[in-house]
Design a protein around this motif. Structure first.
Motif: not given
Length: 351
Positions: A181-183, A133-135, A215-217
């Motif tokens: 955040e992944v979910i 998320d943040a990076a 990350i791809r999303v």
């Protein structure tokens, strides 16, 4: 085995996912005479290794220790960092490396974005939340008395190194919080993420795949909308209530825990508005509960939370604006829901 995910756009950069990636750092700051290394005290040993690596590459490190977690995301801490950069005669060709979780990468990116109106920043996230998320995405910022992340800048990094080996020692509670955040990415764009979470322990064999998928999303969404003027808003799914909870709690709640409750609320709101089917609404609570994430909050807090939500970044004038789902993988917006609808949906997170 490394995976390189390109984030396209006006200032494209790579996100590298793998193990033991620090050797790639010097080339990302090539040309810098010195590099500031922002880190919080728990990561001092990791920051020391990075400083030594830079020194061996002929780049002078400038270690900057900042308060841990959200306590470091203040304008006062950023100002202290700028003072240190000034004292070191930091120039536009120098760089910043942000080492840590999402709070440190938010702060480090903001410090870099403002110094001399923008110097390069490289993120080395050490938490699951930071990696997915943040990076990634170029959003930087600090918190103020008015709310979370209301002061910031869009400043894409020069690169991101997601070293999965740092997750091996991450406290279980922090790892689980990052899963929210992944979910979220699963609900808005990639249902395979949800299937992986439902079929086994996502912190085990599927972890690397889930990090890459999330990350791809994000890379796909932000590549065409750096400044959050359109589609990028879908990444805020669950975040309107989440940010309000964080502020009410004085930022003592983990961001991912607040997002988890926010996801349940956003799903309930979509259901109450007739936008999302009951099975999909229930699936939110089921998956998040299975992961060990919180799905409820205090029943007496609604009025205070509503007041905070009214200064959310997605609000337009005096109207609240929520990201909701019309179906799994089909996000949209709900503009100006009535207070009665908002209150009715809140019942879902007070059970």
């Amino acid at each position: 085995m490394e995976t390189v995910i390109e984030v396209p756009g006006d200032r494209p950069y790579d996100v590298v996912v793998g193990r033991d990636l620090l050797a790639a750092l010097p080339r990302l700051v090539a040309g810098a005479a010195q590099t500031a290394v922002l880190y919080a005290a728990p990561l001092r040993a990791h920051a020391d290794r990075i400083a030594a690596l830079l020194r061996d590459a002929g780049i002078a490190p400038l270690p900057l220790e900042v308060p841990d977690a959200e306590a470091g995301k203040t304008i006062e801490v950023a100002a202290r960092c700028w003072d240190e950069l000034g004292a070191a005669r930091f120039t536009r060709t120098d760089a910043v490396v942000a080492v840590g979780g999402g709070a440190v990468t938010d702060l480090g990116g903001f410090v870099a974005a403002c110094w001399l109106r923008g110097v390069p920043v490289v993120h080395v996230p050490t938490s699951l939340l930071g990696m997915v998320d943040a990076a990634v995405g170029g959003k930087t910022g600090v918190n103020t008395a008015a709310g979370k992340n209301l002061v910031g800048a869009f400043h894409p990094p020069a690169g991101v190194l997601c070293d999965l080996s740092t997750l091996d020692t991450l406290p279980r509670a922090d790892l689980v919080a990052g899963l929210a955040e992944v979910i979220k990415c699963g609900f808005i764009a990639d249902p395979i993420i949800l299937e992986r979470c439902e079929s086994g322990d996502p912190t085990g064999a599927h972890l690397a795949e889930l990090v890459e998928r999330a990350i791809r999303v994000k890379a796909d969404v932000v590549s065409g909308d750096l400044r959050e003027s359109g589609r990028r808003e879908i990444l805020n799914y669950g975040h309107t209530l989440a940010h309000a909870i964080e502020k009410v709690e004085g930022y003592r709640w983990r961001h991912g825990d607040a997002v988890s409750v926010g996801l349940v609320y956003a799903a309930a709101l979509a259901g109450a508005a007739g936008r999302l089917d009951p099975a999909s609404v229930a699936r939110h609570r089921e998956i998040l509960t299975r992961m060990g994430l919180p799905v409820s909050y205090r029943a007496d807090a609604f009025d205070e939370l509503l007041s905070v939500m009214r200064v959310d970044k997605k609000a337009r004038g005096n109207k609240l604006r929520f990201i909701v789902l019309d179906a799994i993988g089909e996000p949209s917006t709900l503009d100006g829901p009535s207070d009665d609808l908002l209150r009715a949906a809140y019942a879902a997170v007070t059970a």
